[in-house]
Design a protein around this motif. Structure first.
Motif, PDB file in Angstrom:
ATOM      1  N   GLY A  44       0.777  -1.225   0.000  1.00  0.00           N
ATOM      2  CA  GLY A  44       0.000   0.000   0.000  1.00  0.00           C
ATOM      3  C   GLY A  44       0.815   1.285   0.000  1.00  0.00           C
ATOM      4  N   ARG A  45       2.132   1.179  -0.116  1.00  0.00           N
ATOM      5  CA  ARG A  45       2.993   2.362  -0.127  1.00  0.00           C
ATOM      6  C   ARG A  45       3.569   2.570  -1.524  1.00  0.00           C
ATOM      7  NH1 ARG A  45       7.128   2.290   4.763  1.00  0.00           N
ATOM      8  NH2 ARG A  45       7.054   4.526   4.375  1.00  0.00           N
ATOM      9  N   ALA A  46       3.682   3.816  -1.926  1.00  0.00           N
ATOM     10  CA  ALA A  46       4.278   4.145  -3.220  1.00  0.00           C
ATOM     11  C   ALA A  46       5.788   3.966  -3.126  1.00  0.00           C
ATOM     12  CB  ALA A  46       3.939   5.575  -3.611  1.00  0.00           C
ATOM     13  N   VAL A  47       6.350   3.221  -4.073  1.00  0.00           N
ATOM     14  CA  VAL A  47       7.791   2.959  -4.116  1.00  0.00           C
ATOM     15  C   VAL A  47       8.409   3.827  -5.202  1.00  0.00           C
ATOM     16  CG1 VAL A  47       9.548   1.206  -4.617  1.00  0.00           C
ATOM     17  CG2 VAL A  47       7.544   0.608  -3.241  1.00  0.00           C
ATOM     18  N   ALA A  48       9.523   4.490  -4.870  1.00  0.00           N
ATOM     19  CA  ALA A  48      10.222   5.353  -5.820  1.00  0.00           C
ATOM     20  C   ALA A  48      11.369   4.625  -6.523  1.00  0.00           C
ATOM     21  CB  ALA A  48      10.757   6.589  -5.101  1.00  0.00           C
ATOM     22  N   GLY A  49      11.873   3.566  -5.935  1.00  0.00           N
ATOM     23  CA  GLY A  49      12.983   2.801  -6.489  1.00  0.00           C
ATOM     24  C   GLY A  49      13.527   1.883  -5.416  1.00  0.00           C
ATOM     25  N   LEU A  50      14.558   1.124  -5.761  1.00  0.00           N
ATOM     26  CA  LEU A  50      15.138   0.226  -4.772  1.00  0.00           C
ATOM     27  C   LEU A  50      16.570  -0.133  -5.123  1.00  0.00           C
ATOM     28  CD1 LEU A  50      15.196  -2.837  -6.108  1.00  0.00           C
ATOM     29  CD2 LEU A  50      12.800  -2.758  -5.545  1.00  0.00           C
ATOM     30  N   ARG A  51      17.207  -0.737  -4.150  1.00  0.00           N
ATOM     31  CA  ARG A  51      18.573  -1.240  -4.328  1.00  0.00           C
ATOM     32  C   ARG A  51      18.603  -2.674  -3.810  1.00  0.00           C
ATOM     33  NH1 ARG A  51      21.091   1.904  -1.030  1.00  0.00           N
ATOM     34  NH2 ARG A  51      21.562   0.460   0.641  1.00  0.00           N
ATOM     35  N   TYR A  52      19.112  -3.597  -4.638  1.00  0.00           N
ATOM     36  CA  TYR A  52      19.335  -4.976  -4.209  1.00  0.00           C
ATOM     37  C   TYR A  52      20.775  -5.126  -3.776  1.00  0.00           C
ATOM     38  CZ  TYR A  52      14.989  -6.919  -6.089  1.00  0.00           C
ATOM     39  OH  TYR A  52      13.679  -7.225  -6.324  1.00  0.00           O
ATOM     40  N   LEU A  88      17.962   0.027  -8.884  1.00  0.00           N
ATOM     41  CA  LEU A  88      17.011  -0.267  -9.944  1.00  0.00           C
ATOM     42  C   LEU A  88      15.861   0.721  -9.874  1.00  0.00           C
ATOM     43  CD1 LEU A  88      18.341  -3.217  -9.223  1.00  0.00           C
ATOM     44  CD2 LEU A  88      16.514  -4.011 -10.670  1.00  0.00           C
ATOM     45  N   ALA A  89      15.393   1.127 -11.029  1.00  0.00           N
ATOM     46  CA  ALA A  89      14.267   2.058 -11.139  1.00  0.00           C
ATOM     47  C   ALA A  89      12.969   1.279 -11.350  1.00  0.00           C
ATOM     48  CB  ALA A  89      14.495   3.014 -12.307  1.00  0.00           C
ATOM     49  N   ILE A  90      11.866   1.947 -11.152  1.00  0.00           N
ATOM     50  CA  ILE A  90      10.561   1.345 -11.406  1.00  0.00           C
ATOM     51  C   ILE A  90      10.527   0.828 -12.851  1.00  0.00           C
ATOM     52  CG2 ILE A  90       8.064   1.770 -11.516  1.00  0.00           C
ATOM     53  CD1 ILE A  90       9.393   1.944  -8.663  1.00  0.00           C
ATOM     54  N   ARG A 129      12.962   2.454  -1.492  1.00  0.00           N
ATOM     55  CA  ARG A 129      12.810   3.883  -1.212  1.00  0.00           C
ATOM     56  C   ARG A 129      11.373   4.260  -1.541  1.00  0.00           C
ATOM     57  NH1 ARG A 129      16.921   3.295  -4.310  1.00  0.00           N
ATOM     58  NH2 ARG A 129      16.036   4.413  -6.070  1.00  0.00           N
ATOM     59  N   TYR A 130      10.697   4.812  -0.558  1.00  0.00           N
ATOM     60  CA  TYR A 130       9.285   5.150  -0.720  1.00  0.00           C
ATOM     61  C   TYR A 130       9.118   6.604  -1.133  1.00  0.00           C
ATOM     62  CZ  TYR A 130       9.004   0.737   1.714  1.00  0.00           C
ATOM     63  OH  TYR A 130       9.172  -0.576   2.067  1.00  0.00           O
ATOM     64  N   ALA A 131       8.013   6.872  -1.801  1.00  0.00           N
ATOM     65  CA  ALA A 131       7.723   8.217  -2.309  1.00  0.00           C
ATOM     66  C   ALA A 131       7.624   9.239  -1.186  1.00  0.00           C
ATOM     67  CB  ALA A 131       6.436   8.199  -3.131  1.00  0.00           C
ATOM     68  N   ASP A 132       7.268   8.800   0.027  1.00  0.00           N
ATOM     69  CA  ASP A 132       7.144   9.731   1.154  1.00  0.00           C
ATOM     70  C   ASP A 132       8.487  10.069   1.806  1.00  0.00           C
ATOM     71  OD1 ASP A 132       7.801   7.474   2.651  1.00  0.00           O
ATOM     72  OD2 ASP A 132       5.815   7.280   3.579  1.00  0.00           O
ATOM     73  N   GLY A 133       9.602   9.534   1.245  1.00  0.00           N
ATOM     74  CA  GLY A 133      10.937   9.822   1.765  1.00  0.00           C
ATOM     75  C   GLY A 133      11.478   8.767   2.704  1.00  0.00           C
ATOM     76  N   ASP A 134      10.636   7.877   3.186  1.00  0.00           N
ATOM     77  CA  ASP A 134      11.050   6.783   4.062  1.00  0.00           C
ATOM     78  C   ASP A 134      11.724   5.692   3.220  1.00  0.00           C
ATOM     79  OD1 ASP A 134      11.345   5.348   6.408  1.00  0.00           O
ATOM     80  OD2 ASP A 134       9.259   4.649   6.472  1.00  0.00           O
ATOM     81  N   ALA A 135      12.383   4.756   3.881  1.00  0.00           N
ATOM     82  CA  ALA A 135      13.017   3.624   3.193  1.00  0.00           C
ATOM     83  C   ALA A 135      13.014   2.434   4.154  1.00  0.00           C
ATOM     84  CB  ALA A 135      14.437   3.975   2.780  1.00  0.00           C
TER      85      ALA A 135
END
Length: 142
Positions: A44-52, A88-90, A129-135
Motif C-alpha cells: 500500500g505504499r508508493a515505491v520510488a525505487g530500490l537497491r538490491y 534499480l528504477a521502477i 525507497r518510498y515516495a514519502d521519503g522513508d526507506a
C-alpha cells in the motif's frame, strides 16, 4: 547450453534474448520464463525505487544449487537464472528465469520451482525507497 544450468548475479541491466538462446536444444519442445520487475508499490505504499544487495559468494553458490536441484527434479534440458543487484528504477528487470524442456508441464513446474526457491533461499535483500521519503529493508520474497 544443452543440459546446462547457470545462475548469475548481474551488476547492470542484461539482455534476455541471449539467455533464452543459450537454452535452445533440439530435444526441447517447450520454454517457460519468468520476469520480475520493480513495481511502484509495496504493502500500500508508493515505491520510488530500490537497491538490491547480496552476499555474492553465497548467493551464487545457493542459486546454482537451486538450478542443480531443478535439473535433478524435473525433466528439463536447461535452466538459467539471473538476478540484479544495485540501484534499480521502477519497471526495470530485477530477476529472470528461463527453462527449456521436452514438454510444457516440466518447463512451467521447474520455472515456478526456481523462482520460489531463489526468493526463499538466496541471500538477497532489497532496500526500498518510498515516495514519502522513508526507506526500508526487505527480503526480495516480499
Amino acid at each position: 547450453m544443452s543440459g546446462g544450468a547457470r545462475f548469475a548475479i548481474a551488476d547492470a541491466p542484461f539482455a534476455v534474448a541471449p539467455l533464452r538462446d543459450a537454452l535452445l536444444d533440439a530435444q526441447a519442445g517447450a520454454f517457460a520464463s519468468f520476469e520480475g520487475w520493480v513495481r511502484n508499490h509495496h504493502d500500500g505504499r508508493a515505491v520510488a525505487g530500490l537497491r538490491y544487495e547480496c552476499y555474492r559468494a553465497l548467493a551464487e553458490t545457493e542459486g546454482q544449487r537451486i538450478l542443480d536441484e531443478a535439473q535433478a527434479r524435473f525433466a528439463i534440458t536447461g535452466v538459467c537464472c539471473v538476478h540484479r543487484v544495485g540501484e534499480l528504477a521502477i519497471g526495470e528487470l530485477a530477476v529472470w528465469v528461463g527453462v527449456a524442456a521436452a514438454h510444457r508441464d516440466a518447463a512451467f513446474d521447474a520455472c515456478r520451482f526456481v523462482i520460489d526457491e531463489v526468493k526463499a533461499r538466496v541471500p538477497l535483500w532489497k532496500h526500498e525507497r518510498y515516495a514519502d521519503g522513508d526507506a526500508g529493508w526487505l527480503h526480495p520474497g516480499s
